[in-house]
Design a protein around this motif. Structure first.
Motif, short mmCIF file in Angstrom:
data_model
loop_
_atom_site.label_atom_id
_atom_site.label_comp_id
_atom_site.label_asym_id
_atom_site.label_seq_id
_atom_site.Cartn_x
_atom_site.Cartn_y
_atom_site.Cartn_z
N VAL A 78 70.53 -30.64 -13.85
CA VAL A 78 71.82 -31.27 -13.62
C VAL A 78 71.70 -32.52 -12.76
CG1 VAL A 78 74.12 -30.95 -12.63
CG2 VAL A 78 73.04 -29.08 -13.87
N GLY A 81 70.97 -25.38 -17.29
CA GLY A 81 71.31 -26.61 -16.58
C GLY A 81 71.76 -27.71 -17.52
N ILE A 117 75.30 -27.07 -18.50
CA ILE A 117 76.23 -27.44 -17.41
C ILE A 117 76.44 -28.96 -17.39
CG2 ILE A 117 76.50 -27.55 -14.90
CD1 ILE A 117 75.06 -24.81 -14.79
N ALA A 118 75.34 -29.73 -17.51
CA ALA A 118 75.46 -31.19 -17.53
C ALA A 118 76.28 -31.65 -18.73
CB ALA A 118 74.06 -31.81 -17.57
N TYR A 142 74.13 -35.65 -20.68
CA TYR A 142 75.32 -36.44 -20.35
C TYR A 142 75.68 -37.37 -21.51
CZ TYR A 142 74.51 -34.74 -15.63
OH TYR A 142 74.34 -33.93 -14.54
#
Length: 213
Positions: free
Chosen positions: A58, A91, A94-95, A145
């Motif tokens: 992240v 992770g 989540i990002a 992202y």
């Protein structure tokens, strides 16, 4: 990309490289105490390792790479690779969800927005296999992202492609973790990824300047 933005991006990359180098030397120095802790606290050692890999994906790409040799010596390369994949995949999700839910205002506080924009142009039509292939080459997490911001791919598909792409990388790193020069090899690999990212960003800057003329 303006000169100021480009300078800020290079400073960011140098900072990431500094964190990686510091992590390599720190883990190498304290490898035995870390290994003893994991051996003596099976559940918490596993929990902490996965959690650190989630945080790595992240906000601190590559910072936990030096822990892989320690994990290999404690659990063996198969378990180390699978737990690394689990942490990275969680992770990455989540990002991805952060970018999908909150967009630019939050993403720019977590990672380099210039790096995100530089990667946007490399998104092809076949997203699933693109994610798999990108993860094979660049397991670090700007791509999460990018995909969260600029695509409409669903999170189940994203997770499946991410896990499929990260698993071979984790096994390769776990294999390197068994070698006598594991820390040096991991540092070299991380440095190579930083150079590739810098090249992509610089290339985008040149294209932006030529387009504006």
């Amino acid at each position: 990309m303006t000169t100021r933005s480009r300078a800020r991006e290079y400073v960011s990359l140098v900072s990431v490289a500094g964190v990686l180098v510091g992590a390599v030397f720190t883990v190498r120095r304290f490898a035995e105490p870390i290994r003893a802790f994991i051996n003596g606290h099976a559940f918490w050692g596993l929990f902490l390792y996965i959690t650190l890999n989630i945080v790595d994906a992240v906000v601190a790409p590559g910072a936990t790479l030096p822990l892989i040799p320690v994990a290999v010596r404690v659990w063996g390369h198969v378990v180390a690779a699978l737990t690394t994949t689990a942490g990275w995949t969680a992770g990455s999700l989540i990002a991805f969800l952060i970018a999908r839910r909150w967009g630019y205002p939050v993403v720019r506080k977590i990672t380099s927005i210039e790096r995100v924009r530089a990667m946007r142009r490399y998104i092809p039509e076949n997203l699933f296999w693109c994610i798999v292939l990108v993860r094979l080459v660049l397991p670090m997490d700007v791509i999460s992202y990018v995909l969260g911001l600029f695509t409409d791919i669903g999170w189940p598909t994203y997770v499946a492609a991410t896990a499929l792409g990260l698993t071979p990388s984790a096994f390769v790193l776990a294999y390197f973790g068994k070698l006598s020069h594991a820390y040096e090899l991991i540092a070299l690999g991380a440095g190579t990824m930083a150079v590739v990212t810098a090249w992509l960003v610089a290339g985008r800057g040149k294209r932006s300047r030529s387009t504006s003329r």
